[in-house]
Each structure stands twice: as C-alpha cells, then as structure tokens.
Design an enzyme around this catalytic site. Structure first.
Site: not given
Length: 160
Positions: A17, A41, A90, A128
């Site tokens: 990030h 979440k 990514r 993460s």
C-alpha cells in the site's frame, strides 16, 4: 490541481500500500488515503487506529492526507472534489474485480478516472489479510509492513 483518492480498508497498511501511496504522491498534486469504514467487516484495527498508523508512515509526504469515509466511494470523491481514484494491482487475479470496480465508477460518473498502479513486484503477494494471518501466529512480518505496524500487530496479538 489533480486530487487523487486512494481508497481501501488498510487493515493494516502494508508496504505494498505504502508503495502505491509514495508513487501516487509523485504523480498527483494531492493524494487522500481514504480508509473505508465498512460496518459489514470486523477489522482488527479501528478506523481511527488505521488512520493514525497511515498518518505516521506518511508524515514526511506533504501532499498526502489521511481521511476516512462511509458509504459510496463516488459520493466521497464528489465531496472531496477529486477527479482520480487510484487502485493498486498486485497480480492478474486482482484485475477482474478492479475492472468491474472501474466500470461501475465510470457508470456513476464518467468525469472521474480510475487509474491502476501495479505494485512493486516484491509486494505482489502481499495483502493485509495474509499479514494478519502470519502475525497472529507469531510469524515474522518484518519488511512486509512498516516497523510501527509490526509493533501495533504485536500488541494486538499479545506478542509484545
């Protein structure tokens, strides 16, 4: 002035990030790292903790601001009067979701551009979620996240 929004959960911010933030800050006049508050979440870090960690690791970047938002990203983009959304990629596996995301943003407001930035190859596997998984088992996450995030994760998981 070109204002770019880099949205995400950042739970926690990783070096991947941070790579996108640094590179975005070189390209755009102002970058807002926007922490999403998603009530569906269960994050490890609160929105305020995530904002603080990001502020600490970007303190030397004069054109980077840290904020948070609820609701639709496009509403937040309009509120900030931004014209660009930064999305990190990514690997190829990210592309399909990100293409759908960018297409929806274009449908909601064709004046707002979504720009993809490929992360540095050394972080292409990094998320993460994987960082939290390794950290929760006491694994070494040095080099995957900023040092202060290593410390924060150690405290959260009781290894400090």
């Amino acid at each position: 002035m070109t204002l770019a929004i880099y949205p995400g959960s950042f739970d926690p911010i990783t070096n991947g990030h941070l790579d996108i933030v640094k590179r975005g800050a070189r390209v755009f006049d102002q970058v807002v790292v926007a922490v999403l508050h998603n009530a569906q979440k269960q994050p490890l870090f609160s929105v305020e903790e995530r904002k603080r960690l990001i502020q600490e690791v970007t303190v030397d970047m004069d054109n980077v601001e840290v904020d948070s938002f609820n609701g639709l990203l496009i509403d937040y983009v309009h509120e900030k009067k931004a014209n660009v959304i930064i999305r990190g990629l990514r690997a190829v596996t990210d592309f399909e979701y990100e293409l759908q995301f960018a297409s929806m943003m274009r449908k909601l407001d064709e004046q707002v551009e979504t720009l993809f930035m490929m992360t540095n190859n050394q972080y292409s596997f990094l998320s993460s979620g994987i960082v939290k998984e390794v950290a929760s088992g006491g694994g070494d996450i040095t080099g995957l996240v900023p040092d202060l995030v290593v410390d924060a994760l150690s405290r959260k998981y009781g290894f400090h």
